[in-house]
Design a protein around this motif. Sequence first.
Motif, PDB file in Angstrom:
ATOM      1  N   UNK A 133       0.867  -1.186   0.000  1.00 47.19           N
ATOM      2  CA  UNK A 133       0.000   0.000   0.000  1.00 47.19           C
ATOM      3  C   UNK A 133       0.899   1.229   0.000  1.00 47.19           C
ATOM      4  N   UNK A 134       0.487   2.258  -0.723  1.00 43.52           N
ATOM      5  CA  UNK A 134       1.379   3.405  -0.909  1.00 43.52           C
ATOM      6  C   UNK A 134       0.654   4.734  -0.818  1.00 43.52           C
ATOM      7  N   UNK A 135       1.427   5.751  -0.467  1.00 44.19           N
ATOM      8  CA  UNK A 135       0.953   7.135  -0.505  1.00 44.19           C
ATOM      9  C   UNK A 135       2.068   8.019  -1.016  1.00 44.19           C
ATOM     10  N   UNK A 136       1.689   9.054  -1.738  1.00 42.70           N
ATOM     11  CA  UNK A 136       2.631  10.113  -2.094  1.00 42.70           C
ATOM     12  C   UNK A 136       2.143  11.408  -1.468  1.00 42.70           C
TER      13      UNK A 136
ATOM     14  N   UNK B 180       6.905  -4.414  12.365  1.00 44.62           N
ATOM     15  CA  UNK B 180       6.161  -4.840  13.550  1.00 44.62           C
ATOM     16  C   UNK B 180       5.322  -6.036  13.147  1.00 44.62           C
ATOM     17  N   UNK B 181       5.803  -7.231  13.488  1.00 42.55           N
ATOM     18  CA  UNK B 181       5.078  -8.437  13.126  1.00 42.55           C
ATOM     19  C   UNK B 181       4.990  -8.602  11.626  1.00 42.55           C
ATOM     20  N   UNK B 182       3.776  -8.706  11.103  1.00 44.15           N
ATOM     21  CA  UNK B 182       3.594  -8.890   9.659  1.00 44.15           C
ATOM     22  C   UNK B 182       3.631  -7.574   8.887  1.00 44.15           C
ATOM     23  N   UNK B 183       3.763  -6.469   9.586  1.00 45.56           N
ATOM     24  CA  UNK B 183       3.691  -5.144   8.963  1.00 45.56           C
ATOM     25  C   UNK B 183       5.077  -4.490   8.885  1.00 45.56           C
ATOM     26  N   UNK B 184       5.364  -3.880   7.721  1.00 42.92           N
ATOM     27  CA  UNK B 184       6.579  -3.093   7.540  1.00 42.92           C
ATOM     28  C   UNK B 184       6.200  -1.764   6.917  1.00 42.92           C
ATOM     29  N   UNK B 185       6.660  -0.680   7.545  1.00 48.14           N
ATOM     30  CA  UNK B 185       6.434   0.655   7.004  1.00 48.14           C
ATOM     31  C   UNK B 185       7.743   1.205   6.475  1.00 48.14           C
ATOM     32  N   UNK B 186       7.671   1.839   5.312  1.00 49.58           N
ATOM     33  CA  UNK B 186       8.847   2.462   4.709  1.00 49.58           C
ATOM     34  C   UNK B 186       8.529   3.916   4.382  1.00 49.58           C
TER      35      UNK B 186
ATOM     36  N   UNK C 175       3.744  -2.578   3.922  1.00 46.72           N
ATOM     37  CA  UNK C 175       3.716  -3.939   3.420  1.00 46.72           C
ATOM     38  C   UNK C 175       3.078  -4.839   4.476  1.00 46.72           C
ATOM     39  N   UNK C 176       2.204  -5.709   4.016  1.00 45.41           N
ATOM     40  CA  UNK C 176       1.575  -6.693   4.897  1.00 45.41           C
ATOM     41  C   UNK C 176       1.950  -8.073   4.380  1.00 45.41           C
ATOM     42  N   UNK C 177       2.651  -8.848   5.199  1.00 42.28           N
ATOM     43  CA  UNK C 177       3.036 -10.207   4.810  1.00 42.28           C
ATOM     44  C   UNK C 177       1.965 -11.183   5.262  1.00 42.28           C
ATOM     45  N   UNK C 178       1.882 -12.306   4.564  1.00 46.50           N
ATOM     46  CA  UNK C 178       0.956 -13.380   4.934  1.00 46.50           C
ATOM     47  C   UNK C 178      -0.431 -12.808   5.261  1.00 46.50           C
ATOM     48  N   UNK C 179      -0.994 -12.102   4.287  1.00 39.82           N
ATOM     49  CA  UNK C 179      -2.264 -11.407   4.531  1.00 39.82           C
ATOM     50  C   UNK C 179      -3.371 -12.394   4.911  1.00 39.82           C
TER      51      UNK C 179
END
Lengths: 115, 111
Positions: free
Chosen positions: B21-24, B58-64, B75-79
């Motif tokens: 998921x993204x935002x500008x 944090x767990x299955x979540x990664x923020x960049x 990013x959400x892993x293993x949704x």
Amino acid sequence: GAGVSQTPSNKVTEKGKYVELRCDPISGHTALYWYRQSLGQGPEFLIYFQGTGAADDSGLPNDRFFAVRPEGSVSTLKIQRTERGDSAVYLCASSATGGTNSPLHFGNGTRLTVT
Amino acid sequence: QKEVEQDPGPLSVPEGAIVSLNCTYSNSAFQYFMWYRQYSRKGPELLMYTYSSGNKEDGRFTAQVDKSSKYISLFIRDSQPSDSATYLCAMSETGRRALTFGSGTRLQVQP
């Protein structure tokens, strides 16, 4: 309850009427925020209280909107002479300190419909 | 043009997929970046909080956050089907408590 409580959950009013929306923040939280969320949009900032005072009211759209927090806890958002464009979900949030790293805890909102 | 742009979706993925998921954004004064999850008829709940550029997991979540490109990602892993919700990015400037939100991306995870 443990979370932010907003009443009523739904409010239907006629154009031109006055409405009050209530927010009970988490006990002990000093900062309180009001946001407005229109359908399909993200929340839009209205006003922020630190204690009893409005620290930032730059998001209030016009002078029909007013909010108070007289004792530093419960807050009321007041809308005069409602218009159909005021229809939205009004969200309240509180945070422990108001610091930028103090997370906001949102209530489930009041859904306002102006007919 | 809005200060924060976010694709509304809906984004439909199978269970177990990796979701991006993204935002500008256009305001270079934004320093604090957040991701919220919002279920239908509920208030937003904070998922991730990042200050300035970098990654946070944090767990299955990664923020960049890439401030040079004015671009943030979640990013959400293993949704999971329980991840089906609207995801909102939010940002704020130093010294201001007001958050500027994106319009949200609706995610559907199919079992």
